[in-house]
Enzyme design. Sequence first.
Site, PDB file in Angstrom:
ATOM      1  CG  ASN A 179       3.486  -5.645  -8.677  1.00 28.49           C
ATOM      2  OD1 ASN A 179       3.399  -6.095  -9.811  1.00 28.49           O
ATOM      3  ND2 ASN A 179       3.751  -4.360  -8.451  1.00 28.49           N
TER       4      ASN A 179
ATOM      5  CB  CYS B 111       2.561   2.493  -3.643  1.00 27.19           C
ATOM      6  SG  CYS B 111       0.908   2.595  -2.927  1.00 27.19           S
TER       7      CYS B 111
END
Length: 363
Positions: free
Chosen positions: A176, A298
């Site tokens: 992330n 993503c």
Amino acid sequence: MPPIEEITPAEARRRMARGSRLLDVREPDEHALGLPEGALPVPRATLEAEPGRITPDTDAELLLICGSGRRSMMAAQALQARGYTRLCSVAGGFEGWCREQLPTTAGAPDDADFLERYSRHLRLPQVGLEGQRRLAASRVLLVGAGGLGSPAALYLAAAGVGELVVADDDVVDRSNLQRQVLHTEDRIGQPKVDSARQALQALNPRVQVQARRVRVTEQTVDALVQAADVVVDGADNFPVRYVLNAACLRHGKPLVYGAVHRFEGQVSVFDAGRRRGEAPCYRCLFPEPPAAEDAPNCAEAGVLGVLPGVIGLLQATEAIKLLLGIGEPLSGRLLHFDALAMRFRETRLRVDPQCPGCGPEKA
């Protein structure tokens, strides 16, 4: 016209003792931090618009002071053009007054943090004290504390939104950190909402951050949406967006949409909940969800790390405009961003009369 006389703060003090009037032409947020003793606080725009109401005697000596001396000189020139004949600008302004240790009166020390923190907003006529207080009284629901939610949350908190409700059920992962700037290495494994609250309160302790570790579903969405003034969509999947759209329609809330894919992103505002039949909803754009293979996330397709930053900032901008009621929101417009070409383009969105979300049969 003769040149405007510039005088020192000490000389202004002496002339005040002889009966001259000192007008402080700074802005209200500056006045609240302190005034020269005996000065009348009158914002420059107010003075120039209605000088006769403030001081009708055009032959009386008026001493004008601002922060450093520039604005007071311009105000004096404006009054001179209106027929005032005895005008002085205090060189060095309030800063010089304080340097010379001349007496001052306190402004609003209990709220000095508010005035200093948001001083650049307070100088904007479109925001000002009233608008900043409106932001402080507002509540934004942010769904997703990831790539889009991170920049949106940071700038909404910095802007002074009073309450941010951050809803996400995920935990921070090392992958992330390339784009989700709310989170840090030492918070890997923590719930994203807890990491978000820590970052946002460190940035602006005035903002209340409600961390809701919850998956947004048909069963949980209404409790989140109904109390919000604006909903910001930072989700990364179609099912959540359809659930959010339906809830915003039910509760009459504007939805700020954002999405990213590889090097491209898009932003819009769906406000059919408040303007049914006039503004499109999310399902006017996407009546039905695409097949999974046509809409990889993503993790599957990849994304340029800075791209969610650009789109999230645009979402924060739209949310602030909606809260303040200023500017032209992106309702009825879809803004596309191509990072590789560094190009924006806009597509007009129309209300679909047969929309499965906001069509007549759904009213």
